[in-house]
Design a protein around this motif. Structure first.
Motif, PDB file in Angstrom:
ATOM      1  N   TYR A  20       2.779   0.619   3.214  1.00  0.00           N
ATOM      2  CA  TYR A  20       3.111  -0.464   3.726  1.00  0.00           C
ATOM      3  C   TYR A  20       3.690  -1.494   2.836  1.00  0.00           C
ATOM      4  O   TYR A  20       3.157  -1.799   1.902  1.00  0.00           O
ATOM      5  CB  TYR A  20       1.513  -1.276   4.260  1.00  0.00           C
ATOM      6  CG  TYR A  20       0.997  -0.619   5.452  1.00  0.00           C
ATOM      7  CD1 TYR A  20       1.301  -0.842   6.741  1.00  0.00           C
ATOM      8  CD2 TYR A  20      -0.041   0.454   5.194  1.00  0.00           C
ATOM      9  CE1 TYR A  20       0.529   0.074   7.758  1.00  0.00           C
ATOM     10  CE2 TYR A  20      -0.658   1.212   6.253  1.00  0.00           C
ATOM     11  CZ  TYR A  20      -0.289   0.976   7.418  1.00  0.00           C
ATOM     12  OH  TYR A  20      -0.937   1.722   8.602  1.00  0.00           O
ATOM     13  N   PRO A  65       2.472   4.550   8.861  1.00  0.00           N
ATOM     14  CA  PRO A  65       1.191   4.686   8.778  1.00  0.00           C
ATOM     15  C   PRO A  65       0.750   6.125   8.292  1.00  0.00           C
ATOM     16  O   PRO A  65      -0.344   6.116   7.737  1.00  0.00           O
ATOM     17  CB  PRO A  65       0.673   4.474  10.308  1.00  0.00           C
ATOM     18  CG  PRO A  65       1.812   3.427  10.699  1.00  0.00           C
ATOM     19  CD  PRO A  65       3.278   3.978  10.058  1.00  0.00           C
ATOM     20  N   GLN A  79       1.050  -1.194  -0.079  1.00  0.00           N
ATOM     21  CA  GLN A  79      -0.119  -0.027  -0.017  1.00  0.00           C
ATOM     22  C   GLN A  79       0.849   1.206   0.056  1.00  0.00           C
ATOM     23  O   GLN A  79       2.012   1.084   0.745  1.00  0.00           O
ATOM     24  CB  GLN A  79      -1.074   0.039   1.272  1.00  0.00           C
ATOM     25  CG  GLN A  79      -2.007  -1.043   1.378  1.00  0.00           C
ATOM     26  CD  GLN A  79      -2.823  -1.001   2.744  1.00  0.00           C
ATOM     27  OE1 GLN A  79      -3.454   0.021   3.002  1.00  0.00           O
ATOM     28  NE2 GLN A  79      -2.414  -1.915   3.342  1.00  0.00           N
ATOM     29  N   GLY A  80       0.467   2.207  -0.674  1.00  0.00           N
ATOM     30  CA  GLY A  80       1.009   3.690  -0.528  1.00  0.00           C
ATOM     31  C   GLY A  80       2.343   3.643  -1.617  1.00  0.00           C
ATOM     32  O   GLY A  80       2.932   5.000  -1.363  1.00  0.00           O
ATOM     33  N   ASN A 102       0.298   5.926   4.725  1.00  0.00           N
ATOM     34  CA  ASN A 102      -0.432   4.775   4.376  1.00  0.00           C
ATOM     35  C   ASN A 102       0.393   4.164   3.770  1.00  0.00           C
ATOM     36  O   ASN A 102       0.122   3.351   2.523  1.00  0.00           O
ATOM     37  CB  ASN A 102      -1.658   5.412   3.434  1.00  0.00           C
ATOM     38  CG  ASN A 102      -2.972   4.843   3.866  1.00  0.00           C
ATOM     39  OD1 ASN A 102      -2.841   3.758   4.766  1.00  0.00           O
ATOM     40  ND2 ASN A 102      -4.101   5.223   3.468  1.00  0.00           N
TER      41      ASN A 102
END
Ligand SMILES: [Cu+2]
Length: 228
Positions: free
Chosen positions: A154, A149, A117-118, A152
């Motif tokens: 991961y 975090p 993610q991200g 965002n």
């Protein structure tokens, strides 16, 4: 056993239990030492991407906790590996990250972190091969994660084979040792302080694996100081 005997056994056990709980809590909550920030803003041309290179190791092999898992960072100016997990980065800038991952893995406790993610494009490259989702119940599992975090972000870091014979035990680890190269890009976003951390409970021997290196700066977490 006499009443006095039973009473002293009970008191003794109670004292041991309290001491163990206090020790566990302290180990869990230990905030760790304060580290420096490796600065990537010196001489940076606005808008130009920045290369950051990290390595994750199964045991750092030196310092106060030689057996702990750790990250290290390659100083962009000197090219030396430093035991420092924090960095000062310019805002709204593309970071091209390379992580040389030298540790063995296990299935993720939360499969959510197997989903990349991200990153730019939503993918990472593992030894040159593009992936979006890693099923950590397959292959060698995940050794660590690089997660921010607040952005965002991961990224699962795939483990090396448990059967590898050339495992690095003292950092910094060179390319001749078993490792996976994980590359990805992300954008730093707005100015601010963003913590990053590993979400694999890799602090072996600590409460739920979350103490020790997991709760000590410069081992399994750090900060991104994003500046305007
Ligand atoms: Cu970890």
């Amino acid at each position: 056993m006499s009443l006095t005997g039973r009473l002293s056994t009970a008191i003794g056990l109670f004292v041991v239990a309290v001491a163990l709980i206090a020790w566990g809590l302290l180990a869990y909550l230990h905030p760790g030492t304060d580290g420096g920030y490796t600065n990537y803003t010196v001489g940076h041309t606005q808008g130009a991407p920045i290369d950051v290179t990290l390595q994750s190791v199964g045991s750092i092999g030196y310092g106060a906790h030689p057996t702990w898992v750790s990250y290290l960072q390659k100083n962009p100016t000197t090219g030396q590996w430093v035991h420092d997990t924090s960095m000062t980065l310019p805002a709204n800038t593309v970071i091209n990250m390379t992580i040389d991952q030298f540790d063995s893995g296990s299935p993720l406790r939360n499969q959510e972190f197997g989903q990349v993610q991200g990153t730019i494009g939503g993918t990472i490259k593992v030894n040159g091969k593009s992936i979006k989702l890693f099923d950590s119940n397959t292959g060698n599992g995940a050794a660590h994660t690089f997660a921010v975090p607040g952005l965002n972000l991961y990224v699962p870091l795939l483990g090396i084979s448990a059967n590898a014979t050339n495992v690095c035990s003292t950092a910094p680890c060179g390319p001749s040792f078993a490792h996976n190269v994980i590359t990805f890009s992300f954008k730093t976003g707005a100015p601010g302080s963003y913590s990053w951390q590993c979400f694999v409970p890799c602090g072996l021997g600590y409460l739920f694996g979350n103490g020790g290196p997991m709760s000590t700066l410069n081992y399994m977490g750090g900060f991104l100081k994003v500046v305007a």
